[in-house]
Structure formats: structure tokens, C-alpha cells
Design a protein around this motif. Structure first.
Motif, PDB file in Angstrom:
ATOM      1  N   GLU A 447      70.702  77.500 -78.556  1.00  0.00           N
ATOM      2  CA  GLU A 447      71.759  76.513 -78.406  1.00  0.00           C
ATOM      3  C   GLU A 447      72.992  76.990 -79.159  1.00  0.00           C
ATOM      4  N   ASP A 451      76.101  73.674 -75.825  1.00  0.00           N
ATOM      5  CA  ASP A 451      75.390  74.259 -74.685  1.00  0.00           C
ATOM      6  C   ASP A 451      74.226  75.127 -75.135  1.00  0.00           C
ATOM      7  N   ARG A 453      72.063  78.462 -74.130  1.00  0.00           N
ATOM      8  CA  ARG A 453      72.205  79.696 -73.361  1.00  0.00           C
ATOM      9  C   ARG A 453      70.854  80.397 -73.264  1.00  0.00           C
ATOM     10  N   SER A 475      74.248  76.470 -68.093  1.00  0.00           N
ATOM     11  CA  SER A 475      73.807  75.911 -69.370  1.00  0.00           C
ATOM     12  C   SER A 475      72.336  75.502 -69.268  1.00  0.00           C
ATOM     13  N   ASP A 477      69.621  73.053 -70.931  1.00  0.00           N
ATOM     14  CA  ASP A 477      69.324  71.920 -71.802  1.00  0.00           C
ATOM     15  C   ASP A 477      67.823  71.893 -72.062  1.00  0.00           C
TER      16      ASP A 477
END
Length: 518
Positions: A447, A451, A453, A475, A477
Motif C-alpha cells: 500500500e 492506493d 500496488r 489499484s 485494495d
């Protein structure tokens, strides 16, 4: 005196001998393996990139099978093989009564004579909410075969392989009585129904019921895999039975699809509406037990060579602790207790390597351990677990002191430590194996600000060396559900967001020819 051999005859004999043993330089298998070897080298070149060529969003689940993306409950099929994904077929939106519950891709076996030309092409077996089993053309969606399973007495919901691409199992949801029936003490004996089929050509093996009288009232789930009937219980118990022996002992009568039958006063056609399939396997007493084990959450796996199994001791305090034992005598292997001692929100996981090497993959937040079974020195009867190689997440070696001293001399004590899977540290989320290229793939996520990655790494399956890293542009999550598929020159990421929103991102291999020329 025998005449001398003609020129080249000796070489021809050697070629025929090698061909008889499966060695033939021009056969399709050898060429295919060479091509895959070349593709692996191209993929791992520094100049090779993976480009995001297509993205779609959907309000219904997205599925992927062998180069085909399925949308709208399998009504839309998209080929991901072309430079840009293209629609193979789009069927009209189906009603709720035609909703597809589950699907399996069926591929034509090699070297077998099949009754219909359509059998030589890939097809999709789907199970509908109204208990219809359909075989569809994978390229056009055309219905090739229709089988009606049963009436309202049971709801079939799941498809799985007993033997991949050979024997298929259709399982019902667990039978539960309505609340009103339970209040008046009506007893429900049957817990699950299982229908078993041979595939290509599709033929009915038999249908059986799993009931309380034989297997007990605490059964929570059942499955058939590799010729074994697996029965799971609420207290963590797992029992294994020989499914072939059950067929031989308890099958009352064989039936063939499309033929008329007279069964228990019913007359109809096997696999046709409204009769469906007869329940012709009646288990009247408990079959001989092959094996049983108790494991937390029924987690139980068999693999390795010689055969071993993996369980977690059946107590919550042992969650994340794995025992590797011999199937022959239940003996715990030397170093057979694997515990990463993770302090994380999501648990580590372990499984037998799908490359059939007999190795074991153990994945934690920042470690991927590949383990192997080997004989204990000076004791051939016992096996030990040894480390083959380890892949470590890329994390900064920052020491987090629990106690710090400010400039004014005030002592400050930290009240908490970072979790092993803290979003700000690189964490492994998915580990998979690409069998055709013999590559181990791992998705690692970090993170950065608001965002997340992610990047997909390819490792040498034999030694664990990092060969290639591909950044995923979207992105990531960590609170969403994710699936990542690596299929030769294709990478596909499916994401499920809240409120049943789904996204699919397709990446394809692109070679930078300018760099290659240099």
C-alpha cells in the motif's frame, strides 16, 4: 554370409526403436515442448513487457477458463487469445429459472474415437438452477446435450471433477427441512445427493444419497475426488471411503442416458423431464473405512511421495500450525510441524505442489517456503521435511524499537507492533503454478498512500530465482476479493468490489523489438 545392411538401415532401426519408446524428434509433443521452452525464454527477457490491452466491468461474476472470459452468467463469451479480446458469442439474457449455478470446461481427450464430431471440440458443462445439466459448445454456446437431473426433491448446485476430464460429480446443496417441518419433529434422513458421470461421451454412472442413518447426523459436507468418497463432520473429523467399492457393492441396477426405465413404479426415460435420473446406488450400511483424521475446519490434504497428509490439530489455538504425517502409519515426519508464527490478519496457507514433484508450498505474509520430503539419514523408514528454497518479500530492514527517547529525554513506549501483513509492507497474496511454462507465480502487494500496488513475479520452479516482475497498473485494495490468472502469454486479473461490482483487466505479452535488436 548375410548381406550387409543398406546405407542408413542402422539409423532407421535406431529411429524405430526410439519411436517405440516414445522418442521421436518430429512428433507434436516434442515440438510443443520446444515451443513452450522458447516462450518461457521470451517471457523472461528483460525487454518483454505485459501491456493492459482490455478492461471491462460487470454487475455479475466474471469467470475465466482456458483463454475464454465469461460474463453475464455465462451468456457472453469473450476470447482473450486475440490481440484484443473479442466476443465469441452473446446469448439473450436468461430468466432466473435458467440461471447457471456452476460450470466446468470439458476438453477433448487425445487418441480416442468419439461418437460425435462436436465431441472433438472444447465444450462447457453447466448446471442450471432448475436441475438441468447442459453441454454447450465452448465456441458458439450452442446446446449439444441436455440432461434433467431430478425434480424438486433436491437442488443440485455444484460441479467438480473426480478424475479431471474423465469423471464428473454433480452435488446437491445440503437438504434442510423448512422451519415449520422441524417444529413438528419431521425427520429428514437424506443430507446430500451425488450424481456421477463419465464424460465424452457423457454417460451416467449412478446417483447416491448420503444419509444420516449410515453416516451420522453431524455430516457437514461430502465430495468425491480421485476415487475417494470424502465425508466431513462438524467436529472436524474427515473420513475417506473407496468410492469404486461403494459402486460395486451398493449399485442396484445400471442405467443409460436416453433409455426407457421402470424403477420403483416409475416409468420414464433416463435423463429426461420430468423423471430425471434414478437414485440407483443405495448405501444400506457403513462402507469399509479407508482412513480418518481430525483437523481444524476439516482442512485435510493428501500428496507427496511416499504418500503423506497435512492437517491442523483440531483446536483453535493451533490455527496456523500444520502437521505433515505419513499416510501409511500416521507417523509425524521429522521436522513435520510447520509453524511460521505469523502475527497477521490473514492466516498462512499450505498445500502440496501441483507440479507432481511431491513438494509442499507454505505461504506466509512475507515468505514462500518450498519444502521437500526426503529419507532420514540412516533410517529409510522415516521421512523428514527439508527446505528446498525460500522466496522472501522485498521489505526494508527497518528495526522498530518498542522504546524511544525524545530530544527532551522523555521515554516513549509503543503500545503495538506492526502486523506481518501490514498493508504498508510488501505481502504475498496469491501463489500459483503455470504448468506449461514450469514457472511459480506470486502476487505481492504494497500500500502506497491511499492506493495498493501489486506486481506479479515469475520464479524458477526448480530453484526459486526471480526471473520476471510485471507491475499491475490498476489499484489493488486488499479488502476486495481478487483472482489472478497467468496463462502462457496472458495475465488476467478479476476483482470483486462491494455491492457485487466486478472488474476484469487483461494483460498480453508485448516484445520490445528495438531492444531485442540491440
Amino acid at each position: 554370409r548375410a548381406a550387409s545392411r543398406a546405407p542408413g538401415a542402422h539409423n532407421i532401426c535406431r529411429l524405430l526403436t526410439r519411436r517405440a519408446h516414445g522418442f521421436y524428434a518430429r512428433d507434436a509433443g516434442v515440438t510443443h515442448r520446444k515451443n513452450l521452452g522458447l516462450l518461457r525464454k521470451i517471457i523472461c527477457q528483460e525487454s518483454t513487457k505485459f501491456k493492459n490491452v482490455w478492461t471491462t466491468h460487470s454487475a455479475s461474476p466474471i469467470a475465466y477458463e482456458r483463454g475464454r472470459i465469461y460474463l453475464d452468467n455465462y451468456q457472453c463469451c469473450i476470447s482473450s487469445i486475440a490481440q484484443e479480446p473479442r466476443i465469441l458469442y452473446q446469448k439473450p439474457k436468461c430468466s432466473k429459472s435458467e440461471k447457471i449455478e456452476d460450470a466446468l470446461l470439458l476438453e477433448s481427450p487425445l487418441g480416442e474415437m468419439l461418437p460425435s464430431p462436436s465431441d472433438y471440440k472444447s465444450s462447457l458443462i453447466v448446471l442450471t438452477v432448475q436441475n438441468w445439466l447442459l453441454r454447450l459448445s465452448a465456441d458458439s454456446g450452442e446446446v449439444l446435450e441436455k440432461i434433467y437431473l431430478a425434480g424438486s426433491c433436491c437442488k443440485f448446485r455444484y460441479l467438480s471433477w473426480d478424475t479431471p476430464q474423465e469423471v464428473m460429480v454433480v452435488k446437491s446443496a445440503q437438504n434442510k427441512l423448512p422451519a415449520a417441518a422441524r417444529q413438528v419433529s419431521i425427520q429428514q434422513s437424506v443430507l446430500f445427493y451425488l450424481a456421477v458421470f463419465q464424460v465424452l461421451p457423457l454417460s451416467f454412472v449412478g446417483m447416491l444419497e448420503v444419509n444420516k442413518k449410515v453416516f451420522g447426523s453431524s455430516v457437514t459436507d461430502v465430495a468425491v475426488s480421485n476415487g475417494i468418497l470424502i465425508v466431513m463432520y462438524s467436529m472436524g473429523l474427515v473420513r475417506l471411503y473407496n468410492f469404486q467399492a461403494i459402486l460395486e457393492k451398493f449399485m442396484e441396477q445400471p442405467f443409460h442416458l436416453g433409455r426407457e426405465f421402470n424403477w420403483n413404479g416409475q416409468v420414464g426415460v433416463v435423463g429426461k423431464y420430468p423423471f430425471g435420473l434414478p437414485c440407483n446406488i443405495k448405501i444400506t450400511d457403513t462402507p469399509p473405512l479407508l482412513f480418518e483424521a481430525s483437523s481444524l475446519e476439516n482442512a485435510f490434504q493428501i500428496g507427496g511421495y511416499p504418500w503423506h497428509y497435512i492437517i491442523t490439530p483440531n483446536k483453535k489455538k493451533h490455527k496456523g500450525v500444520f502437521h505433515i504425517c505419513s499416510l501409511k502409519d500416521n507417523a509425524l515426519a521429522k521436522n513435520g510441524i510447520q509453524d511460521m508464527k505469523c502475527c497477521s490478519l490473514e492466516p498462512d496457507w499450505i498445500y502440496f505442489h501441483p507440479d507432481m514433484s511431491g513438494r509442499i508450498i507454505h505461504v506466509g505474509p512475507n515468505l514462500i517456503k518450498v519444502l521437500k520430503l526426503k529419507e532420514v539419514k540412516n533410517n529409510t523408514d522415516q521421512m523428514e521435511i527439508a527446505e528446498d528454497f525460500t522466496i522472501v518479500a522485498s521489505r526494508e530492514n527497518c528495526v522498530s524499537n518498542a522504546v524511544t527517547v525524545t530530544a527532551s529525554g522523555r521515554v516513549v513506549k509503543k503500545r503495538f507492533n506492526l502486523l506481518d501483513d501490514d498493508p504498508e509492507q510488501e505481502t504475498f497474496k496469491i501463489v500459483d503454478y503455470e504448468d506449461e511454462l514450469d514457472l511459480l507465480s506470486a502476487v505481492a502487494v504494497t500500500e502506497i498512500g491511499a492506493d495498493g500496488r501489486a506486481h506479479l513475479d515469475f520464479h524458477c520452479n526448480e530453484h526459486g530465482m526471480l526471473l520476471k516482475s510485471i507491475p499491475l497498473l490498476e489499484s489493488w485494495d486488499v479488502t476486495y476479493s481478487h483472482e489472478v490468472y497467468f496463462d502462457k502469454d496472458l495475465v488476467l486479473h478479476i476483482e470483486q468490489k462491494p455491492n457485487r461490482r466486478f472488474s476484469c483487466y487483461v494483460y498480453q505479452m508485448v516484445c520490445d523489438t528495438a531492444k531485442d535488436d540491440e
